[in-house]
Design an enzyme around this catalytic site. Structure first.
Site, PDB file in Angstrom:
ATOM      1  N   ASP A 104      43.219  37.906  45.357  1.00 50.15           N
ATOM      2  CA  ASP A 104      43.679  37.822  43.971  1.00 50.15           C
ATOM      3  C   ASP A 104      44.517  39.055  43.675  1.00 50.15           C
ATOM      4  OD1 ASP A 104      43.895  36.869  41.375  1.00 50.15           O
ATOM      5  OD2 ASP A 104      41.743  36.544  41.136  1.00 50.15           O
ATOM      6  N   HIS A 110      53.053  39.690  40.559  1.00 47.08           N
ATOM      7  CA  HIS A 110      51.689  39.578  40.010  1.00 47.08           C
ATOM      8  C   HIS A 110      50.665  39.167  41.064  1.00 47.08           C
ATOM      9  CE1 HIS A 110      52.450  40.046  35.652  1.00 47.08           C
ATOM     10  NE2 HIS A 110      53.684  39.803  36.056  1.00 47.08           N
TER      11      HIS A 110
HETATM   12  P1  ADQ Z   1      45.848  34.096  37.298  1.00 44.73           P
HETATM   13  O1  ADQ Z   1      45.755  33.602  38.698  1.00 44.73           O
HETATM   14  O2  ADQ Z   1      46.107  33.069  36.251  1.00 44.73           O
HETATM   15  O3  ADQ Z   1      46.959  35.257  37.163  1.00 44.73           O
HETATM   16  P2  ADQ Z   1      43.729  35.901  36.104  1.00 44.73           P
HETATM   17  O4  ADQ Z   1      44.302  37.260  36.241  1.00 44.73           O
HETATM   18  O5  ADQ Z   1      42.271  35.872  36.367  1.00 44.73           O
HETATM   19  O6  ADQ Z   1      44.398  34.821  37.050  1.00 44.73           O
HETATM   20  O7  ADQ Z   1      43.978  35.384  34.620  1.00 44.73           O
HETATM   21  C1  ADQ Z   1      43.415  34.148  34.169  1.00 44.73           C
HETATM   22  C2  ADQ Z   1      43.510  34.066  32.639  1.00 44.73           C
HETATM   23  O8  ADQ Z   1      43.185  32.734  32.221  1.00 44.73           O
HETATM   24  C3  ADQ Z   1      42.552  34.992  31.939  1.00 44.73           C
HETATM   25  O9  ADQ Z   1      43.206  35.599  30.854  1.00 44.73           O
HETATM   26  C4  ADQ Z   1      41.414  34.073  31.444  1.00 44.73           C
HETATM   27  O10 ADQ Z   1      40.817  34.473  30.242  1.00 44.73           O
HETATM   28  C5  ADQ Z   1      42.123  32.747  31.255  1.00 44.73           C
HETATM   29  N1  ADQ Z   1      41.178  31.643  31.555  1.00 44.73           N
HETATM   30  C6  ADQ Z   1      40.610  31.395  32.737  1.00 44.73           C
HETATM   31  N2  ADQ Z   1      39.793  30.318  32.654  1.00 44.73           N
HETATM   32  C7  ADQ Z   1      39.851  29.878  31.380  1.00 44.73           C
HETATM   33  C8  ADQ Z   1      39.251  28.762  30.667  1.00 44.73           C
HETATM   34  N3  ADQ Z   1      38.427  27.867  31.242  1.00 44.73           N
HETATM   35  N4  ADQ Z   1      39.577  28.632  29.390  1.00 44.73           N
HETATM   36  C9  ADQ Z   1      40.414  29.492  28.773  1.00 44.73           C
HETATM   37  N5  ADQ Z   1      41.004  30.532  29.395  1.00 44.73           N
HETATM   38  C10 ADQ Z   1      40.737  30.720  30.685  1.00 44.73           C
HETATM   39  C11 ADQ Z   1      47.937  35.855  38.048  1.00 44.73           C
HETATM   40  C12 ADQ Z   1      47.404  36.430  39.361  1.00 44.73           C
HETATM   41  C13 ADQ Z   1      46.273  37.403  39.086  1.00 44.73           C
HETATM   42  C14 ADQ Z   1      46.767  38.503  38.144  1.00 44.73           C
HETATM   43  C15 ADQ Z   1      47.473  37.926  36.937  1.00 44.73           C
HETATM   44  C16 ADQ Z   1      48.158  39.015  36.127  1.00 44.73           C
HETATM   45  O11 ADQ Z   1      46.951  35.383  40.216  1.00 44.73           O
HETATM   46  O12 ADQ Z   1      45.801  37.989  40.287  1.00 44.73           O
HETATM   47  O13 ADQ Z   1      45.660  39.254  37.703  1.00 44.73           O
HETATM   48  O14 ADQ Z   1      48.462  36.975  37.297  1.00 44.73           O
HETATM   49  O15 ADQ Z   1      49.027  39.770  36.927  1.00 44.73           O
END
Ligand code: ADQ
Length: 486
Positions: free
Chosen positions: A393, A185
């Protein structure tokens, strides 16, 4: 309760020739649940995070078993933790228990303290010395035991992410006939960076235990094949396969999507719509710039704050007319680098606010907490500009969630070229997040963009996100895995 897939689901999607296969065994470090304790006791709640939210839909639709760590239960008495574990078993979710020491070494020191910074090009965040690869191996072996205990011929095994890089090979040794998939991921870094790891070869060989290895982007696969060439002399063929130890391994690109229809539907609900109206009524003359991330140094939050400051300096016409709301979900608070980052972000917010605030206006609002679904969706819908500027990312699902929620086809996405999502979301304003002035200029451009241009871009972003959703991502991967000859 999540992780409760329908037991009667007849077959996995897209299995060639209608051939039935067995179940899908998903393996990830964390189960997609966390414990919520209250006065009345403890209960499971769905956890946030990209992987958890992405696979939840899949787990509901397929005949699925999910294996992973349920989180720290050590503060609970035996009766409560026993009851919670029983609930998990009922929902076809198999917990892998870890000791406090294992959590510290496998999860905090090795996975989040070493592998995460390496995969995000942050050698500066590495400790001077890393012990603990033996614990990493042992925990991966524990996961292998849990999978081997439930696996039956015909089952597909889908392993997720950097915590479990050794698991495919450990499982291959025990289940030579199993169909094993692995999806990374996060980015696979340039070999020059990856090779700083003393255990680089063991990790790569660990991944090669799989039949299908998936990446979000062509670039990450390119880095991986460069590492294979230099470490093992392997070459990828024209069909994107490599041969290793007599097996043919597919190296695929599977850009992860989100449950876009679900986001769009929930964002259009009456409760969210009235929350959006409330927000607008509250500050009718103010534009909203939004940032939503886990509080992580890879997400570029500090430079993003400086870019917002540049906007106010370079384009003072926005002073008093725009507000930046940054939500940061607390993350990995036990790792030192994350505590340092928290201090840095808080200092920057207070410095910029101190410099620019007026008695009636504060430029930055910062919330260090998770918010509920309704608030998240109403913010996505209310934002004039979504600022997604990670320094690196794997994909970034926030950018996709924002687009999915904009049923009004309005709002501008500013997106880092170093997010995997930038390969697909080309109608965003794509920026270099290290270029603080450049991102400040992009903010001005976004805030000044006319309606037709905003709609033209958002329509195309939405088309992409709606079509390339998480179901398609999972189906494509599972199809590739089910098609592996046995
Ligand atoms: P993450 O690093 O966790 O995932 P991301 O893909 O942006 O990053 O997902 C974050 C999730 O957390 C989103 O669904 C978002 O809605 C939720 N979120 C963020 N801030 C929030 C808040 N304050 N309150 C509630 N919800 C919140 C890892 C990798 C990424 C990759 C994913 C999936 O680092 O690059 O996209 O896995 O493969």
């Amino acid at each position: 309760m999540i992780g409760t897939p329908a037991r009667s689901t007849p077959a996995l999607p897209g299995v060639p020739d209608g051939r039935r296969t067995g179940r899908l065994i998903i393996v990830s470090n964390r189960l997609p649940v966390t414990i919520a304790t209250s006065g009345d006791g403890a209960a499971w709640k769905p956890s946030s995070g990209g992987l958890a939210s992405g696979l939840r839909g899949v787990a509901r639709e397929l005949d699925t078993i999910w294996i992973g760590w349920p989180g720290d239960l050590s503060d609970l008495d035996d009766a409560t933790s026993g009851a919670l574990l029983g609930e998990l078993a009922d929902s076809r979710t198999i917990p892998v228990r870890l000791t406090r020491h294992e959590v510290e070494v496998f999860y905090e020191d090795v996975s989040n303290g070493v592998l995460w910074p390496i995969c995000h090009d942050r050698l500066d965040q590495l400790p001077l010395r890393t012990d603990g690869w033996d614990v990493y191996e042992r925990v991966n072996q524990r996961f292998a035991d849990a999978v081997a205990n439930v696996w039956q011929p015909g089952d597909l095994i889908w392993i997720h992410d950097y915590h479990l890089l050794r698991l495919p090979a450990l499982l291959r040794a025990r289940l030579p006939q199993a169909q094993i998939g692995f999806f990374l991921h996060i980015p696979f870094p340039n070999p020059e960076i990856f090779f700083t790891l003393p255990v680089r070869q063991q990790l790569v060989e660990g991944m090669l235990g799989a039949d299908v290895i998936g990446f979000h982007t062509r670039r990450y696969r390119g880095h991986f094949t460069a590492a294979l060439r230099r470490l093992l002399g392997l070459e990828m063929d024209a069909d994107a396969h490599v041969r290793f130890q007599g097996r043919r391994i597919a190296l695929g690109i599977f850009p992860m999507g989100i449950d876009s229809a679900g986001f769009a539907e929930r964002a259009a609900s009456r409760t969210v719509s009235s929350a959006v109206l409330d927000m607008r009524r509250h500050a009718p003359h103010e534009r909203l710039v939004l940032g939503i991330d886990r509080l992580d140094y890879s997400k570029g939050i500090s430079r993003r704050l400086l870019s917002f400051q540049r906007l106010l300096v370079q384009h003072p016409e926005w002073v008093g007319r725009v507000r930046f709301l940054q939500l940061a979900v607390p993350s990995r608070g036990n790792v030192r680098a994350y505590r340092k980052l928290r201090d840095e972000v808080e200092r920057l917010v207070s410095r910029i606010n101190g410099e620019f605030a007026t008695p009636s206006w504060t430029p930055i609002r910062y919330m260090h907490r998770s918010v509920n679904d309704e608030t998240l969706l109403s913010l996505y819908r209310s934002a004039d500009v979504m600022l997604v500027t990670p320094l690196r990312d794997g994909m970034n699902l926030v950018a996709k969630e924002f687009a999915a929620c904009r049923c009004d086809e309005d709002g501008v996405l500013i997106l880092s070229e170093f997010a995997g999502a930038a390969d697909q979301m080309t109608d965003a304003l794509v920026v270099n997040p290290y270029d603080v002035d450049g991102v400040g200029d992009a903010l001005h451009l976004a805030l000044s963009m006319d309606g037709p241009e905003r709609r033209r871009r958002m329509r195309r972003l939405r088309e992409h996100v709606m079509e390339h959703n998480v179901h398609r991502w999972a189906t494509d991967f599972v199809q590739a895995l089910a098609g592996v000859p046995r």
